[in-house]
Design an enzyme around this catalytic site. Structure first.
Site, PDB file in Angstrom:
ATOM      1  N   LYS A   1       0.830  -1.215   0.000  1.00  0.00           N
ATOM      2  CA  LYS A   1       0.000   0.000   0.000  1.00  0.00           C
ATOM      3  C   LYS A   1       0.866   1.268   0.000  1.00  0.00           C
ATOM      4  O   LYS A   1       2.078   1.187  -0.082  1.00  0.00           O
ATOM      5  CB  LYS A   1      -0.967  -0.034   1.178  1.00  0.00           C
ATOM      6  CG  LYS A   1      -1.888  -1.267   1.190  1.00  0.00           C
ATOM      7  CD  LYS A   1      -2.840  -1.310   0.001  1.00  0.00           C
ATOM      8  CE  LYS A   1      -3.482  -2.662  -0.236  1.00  0.00           C
ATOM      9  NZ  LYS A   1      -4.503  -3.061   0.708  1.00  0.00           N
TER      10      LYS A   1
HETATM   11  C1  LIG Z   1      -5.513  -4.050   1.129  1.00  0.00           C
HETATM   12  C2  LIG Z   1      -6.958  -3.835   1.128  1.00  0.00           C
HETATM   13  C3  LIG Z   1      -7.770  -4.162   2.218  1.00  0.00           C
HETATM   14  C4  LIG Z   1      -7.260  -4.912   3.413  1.00  0.00           C
HETATM   15  O1  LIG Z   1      -6.157  -4.331   4.028  1.00  0.00           O
HETATM   16  P1  LIG Z   1      -5.177  -5.235   4.941  1.00  0.00           P
HETATM   17  O2  LIG Z   1      -4.293  -4.218   5.593  1.00  0.00           O
HETATM   18  O3  LIG Z   1      -4.439  -6.132   4.011  1.00  0.00           O
HETATM   19  O4  LIG Z   1      -6.012  -5.971   5.907  1.00  0.00           O
HETATM   20  C5  LIG Z   1      -9.116  -3.833   2.166  1.00  0.00           C
HETATM   21  N1  LIG Z   1      -9.645  -3.234   1.083  1.00  0.00           N
HETATM   22  C6  LIG Z   1      -8.910  -2.931   0.008  1.00  0.00           C
HETATM   23  C7  LIG Z   1      -9.563  -2.242  -1.155  1.00  0.00           C
HETATM   24  C8  LIG Z   1      -7.543  -3.237  -0.024  1.00  0.00           C
HETATM   25  O5  LIG Z   1      -6.826  -2.965  -1.113  1.00  0.00           O
END
Ligand SMILES: *Cc1c(COP(=O)(O)O)cnc(C)c1O
Length: 398
Positions: free
Chosen positions: A196
């Site tokens: 991210k």
């Molecule tokens: C990455 C992601 C999540 C979940 O995040 P985590 O930190 O991996 O639990 C939820 N929604 C979207 C759209 C994502 O890209």
């Protein structure tokens, strides 16, 4: 350009595999994590508070609550808004499963809305069609890093008394017109997973302007207990009460220390992402059969993903074949996402079916995510461009 595809025994564009995303960690992160490891608090300590203050300043939200993942952040938002047994929550089908799962955790029923064909953002008109007496909330997802059409979504939410929760796991640092992500919904969920925009290893954040929601979420991340360990120490008491059912969704101090360094660089990360996206736009505009990612006019884009679409009429090969050919060239392509309503769990448990969200389903058969992350070198960017040119050229049908 006539060189043989790596998939057919030719020389690959690059030897070292390039992933689609990778964090950028430096000495600053290592120093700060070490500092915390030598300190008194590993969790629920001062770095959590400092990170939350810094995060709320960056997003302009009054409250930021650090949690252990983006999924935990979504779960906390769903919990705090009081969604429960039998409540329906509208989510886009083009997202990661966690968006919908968070609704199921609390006994709710996710209702999948289709997306707009150009941006793959949730289609507000389809949202409206799927509202029933039981609908409690909508969770738009800022797919690829572009905020959804929050103006229209707010009007919908107001006129149908729905709660707006934003899944901003792709859009830290983005904005809807001049309004920063984090203040566009009643509660907003962020992720700090390594691919991210910023990372803490694993981690998440909820932002909100409402003190009641923030209080509920703080409690929810700590077993539903009204005071945390440090508050009890400071007050010199052992007494606490569990007033609600909660989880251990806390984030550690060394993760917050790491995230603080990352947060300082967030703006620089995004401008590097924007640069790379610009290079891709320019290069791929020339390739017949390749559709560039659509841009929403209101969006200040965080460029978390760069997703091209392959027009099936232009190529002799399927998306899957082109995907394999790009992987063989050393390019870490990916697909975001399998529409959530097509996952076996949702089909079995909630009776969703192919055909429920035709726009998302068609997009799914055509999309490929290309590597985009701030630590990419010029060489990396050129390799991606060269590989896409090589593979699409080899498979063009006319
Ligand atoms: C990455 C992601 C999540 C979940 O995040 P985590 O930190 O991996 O639990 C939820 N929604 C979207 C759209 C994502 O890209």
């Amino acid at each position: 350009m006539s060189s043989r595809l790596a998939l057919q025994g030719g020389k690959p564009v690059r030897e070292a595999f390039l992933p689609y995303g990778r964090p950028w960690l430096g000495d600053g992160e290592i120093d700060q994590v070490s500092r915390v490891l030598r300190s008194e608090w590993l969790t629920t300590g001062p770095d959590v508070d400092a990170f939350e203050t810094q995060f709320s300043r960056l997003t302009g939200a009054l409250h930021a609550v650090a949690v252990s993942s983006g999924t935990a952040a979504l779960h906390a938002c769903v919990k705090a808004t009081g969604i429960g047994e039998g409540d329906e929550v509208i989510v886009p089908s083009m997202t990661f499963a966690a968006t919908a799962n968070a609704v199921v955790f609390q006994g709710g029923r996710p209702v999948f809305a289709d997306v707009l064909d150009d941006t793959l953002l949730i289609d507000p008109r389809d949202v409206e069609r799927r509202i029933t007496q039981r609908t409690k909330a909508v969770i738009p997802v800022d797919y690829a890093g572009q905020p959804c059409d929050y103006g229209v979504l707010h009007d919908l939410a107001r006129s149908h008394s729905l709660f707006l929760i934003a899944d901003a796991c792709h859009s830290l640092g983005a904005g809807y017109r001049d309004v920063p992500v984090g203040t566009l919904a009643r509660a907003t969920a962020f992720s700090m997973h390594p691919v991210k925009l910023i990372t803490s290893g694993e981690g998440g954040v909820v932002t909100t302007d409402e003190p009641d929601l923030a209080r509920t979420i703080r409690r929810f991340r700590n077993h539903g207990i009204d005071q945390d360990h440090r508050q009890r120490m400071e007050n010199g008491t052992w007494f606490y009460e569990m007033v609600d059912l909660g989880f251990n969704y806390r984030l550690t101090d060394f993760q917050c220390a790491l995230a603080r360094v990352q947060l300082e660089r967030a703006a620089a990360y995004i401008s590097r992402r924007r640069e790379i996206a610009g290079r891709y736009d320019e290069a791929f505009r020339e390739i017949a059969g390749v559709r560039l990612p659509g841009r929403a006019p209101w969006a200040n884009h965080a460029h978390h993903l760069y997703v091209i679409r392959l027009d099936p009429n232009f190529f002799r090969a399927s998306r899957d074949q082109i995907f394999k050919a790009l992987r063989a060239e050393g390019i870490g392509v990916n697909v975001h996402y399998i529409p959530v309503h097509l996952h076996p769990y949702y089909q079995k448990r909630f009776g969703t079916r192919p055909g429920d969200c035709p726009v998302a389903e068609k997009a799914y058969s055509e999309i490929i995510s290309l590597p985009i992350f701030p630590a990419m070198t010029e060489r990396d960017v050129c390799d991606v461009i060269e590989a896409v040119r090589k593979v699409t050229h080899a498979y063009r049908s006319h």
